[in-house]
Design a protein around this motif. Structure first.
Motif, PDB file in Angstrom:
ATOM      1  N   LYS A 234       2.842   6.262  -4.695  1.00 29.24           N
ATOM      2  CA  LYS A 234       2.716   4.873  -5.095  1.00 29.24           C
ATOM      3  C   LYS A 234       3.203   4.051  -3.752  1.00 29.24           C
ATOM      4  O   LYS A 234       4.296   4.624  -3.175  1.00 29.24           O
ATOM      5  N   VAL A 235       2.330   3.356  -3.371  1.00 27.57           N
ATOM      6  CA  VAL A 235       2.776   2.475  -2.008  1.00 27.57           C
ATOM      7  C   VAL A 235       2.449   0.858  -2.168  1.00 27.57           C
ATOM      8  O   VAL A 235       1.823   0.554  -2.985  1.00 27.57           O
ATOM      9  N   ARG A 236       2.881   0.071  -0.941  1.00 24.67           N
ATOM     10  CA  ARG A 236       2.690  -1.184  -1.043  1.00 24.67           C
ATOM     11  C   ARG A 236       1.253  -1.438  -0.970  1.00 24.67           C
ATOM     12  O   ARG A 236       0.205  -0.356  -0.200  1.00 24.67           O
ATOM     13  N   ARG A 237       0.565  -2.688  -1.021  1.00 24.70           N
ATOM     14  CA  ARG A 237      -0.987  -2.778  -0.824  1.00 24.70           C
ATOM     15  C   ARG A 237      -1.416  -2.830   0.575  1.00 24.70           C
ATOM     16  O   ARG A 237      -2.516  -2.528   1.049  1.00 24.70           O
ATOM     17  N   ASP A 238      -0.572  -3.084   1.688  1.00 22.84           N
ATOM     18  CA  ASP A 238      -1.016  -3.097   3.086  1.00 22.84           C
ATOM     19  C   ASP A 238      -0.712  -1.804   3.669  1.00 22.84           C
ATOM     20  O   ASP A 238      -1.275  -1.477   4.966  1.00 22.84           O
ATOM     21  N   VAL A 239      -0.481  -1.038   2.972  1.00 22.56           N
ATOM     22  CA  VAL A 239      -0.382   0.724   3.549  1.00 22.56           C
ATOM     23  C   VAL A 239      -1.545   1.558   3.358  1.00 22.56           C
ATOM     24  O   VAL A 239      -2.217   1.479   2.492  1.00 22.56           O
ATOM     25  N   ARG A 240      -2.025   2.024   4.721  1.00 21.87           N
ATOM     26  CA  ARG A 240      -3.330   2.917   4.622  1.00 21.87           C
ATOM     27  C   ARG A 240      -2.809   4.183   4.207  1.00 21.87           C
ATOM     28  O   ARG A 240      -1.692   4.736   4.822  1.00 21.87           O
ATOM     29  N   VAL A 241      -3.622   5.089   3.342  1.00 17.82           N
ATOM     30  CA  VAL A 241      -3.391   6.371   3.255  1.00 17.82           C
ATOM     31  C   VAL A 241      -4.646   7.290   3.694  1.00 17.82           C
ATOM     32  O   VAL A 241      -5.634   7.112   3.482  1.00 17.82           O
ATOM     33  N   GLU A 242      -4.018   8.200   4.470  1.00 15.14           N
ATOM     34  CA  GLU A 242      -5.226   9.308   4.832  1.00 15.14           C
ATOM     35  C   GLU A 242      -4.788  10.477   4.072  1.00 15.14           C
ATOM     36  O   GLU A 242      -3.887  10.985   4.069  1.00 15.14           O
ATOM     37  N   VAL A 243      -5.763  11.217   3.399  1.00 13.54           N
ATOM     38  CA  VAL A 243      -5.700  12.370   2.670  1.00 13.54           C
ATOM     39  C   VAL A 243      -6.504  13.595   3.396  1.00 13.54           C
ATOM     40  O   VAL A 243      -7.547  13.422   3.803  1.00 13.54           O
ATOM     41  N   HIS A 244      -5.739  14.682   3.659  1.00 14.01           N
ATOM     42  CA  HIS A 244      -6.262  16.030   4.550  1.00 14.01           C
ATOM     43  C   HIS A 244      -5.772  17.103   3.638  1.00 14.01           C
ATOM     44  O   HIS A 244      -5.004  17.178   2.641  1.00 14.01           O
TER      45      HIS A 244
END
Length: 117
Positions: A71-81
């Motif tokens: 769960k993150v704020r709307r402005d956070v980018r998430v990279e999944v590796h």
């Protein structure tokens, strides 16, 4: 998020269990966190912390069975590796820039689900 000081850069939190996942709250995390379990994923809530723009928070999850719920704020980018059987569910931020959370998910079964507040 607890920022490492100059005396102890690169501090890494390590959480290990055989059976059962981990619940991680943003205020108790450092820049790097590793969570490992045989069976069980990671439930990570980062909505209550202010990650500075340009900063990167890195979470590594290793398990045989278990995914990541983030769960993150709307402005956070998430990279999944990483490598896992299971997909990634993320609508993504609407604006470029901002802080980044990198998820390295390694396991046999389990996906990564990102929800935004």
């Amino acid at each position: 998020m607890t920022k490492s000081d100059g005396d102890n850069p690169q501090k890494t939190d390590v959480k290990v269990s055989l059976i059962g996942g981990h619940r991680l709250a943003g205020a108790t995390l450092h820049e790097r966190t590793v969570t490992a379990s045989l069976i069980g994923g990671a439930d990570v809530d980062l909505t209550d912390i202010d990650i500075p723009d340009g900063a990167e928070l890195r979470i590594t999850k290793v398990s045989l069975i278990g995914g990541v719920s983030l769960k993150v704020r709307r402005d956070v980018r998430v990279e999944v590796h990483g490598l896992r059987l299971g997909g990634v569910k993320d609508d993504g931020p609407s604006e470029p820039g901002g802080p980044t959370v990198r998820i390295d998910a390694w396991g046999l079964l389990g996906g990564v689900s990102v929800s935004r507040a």
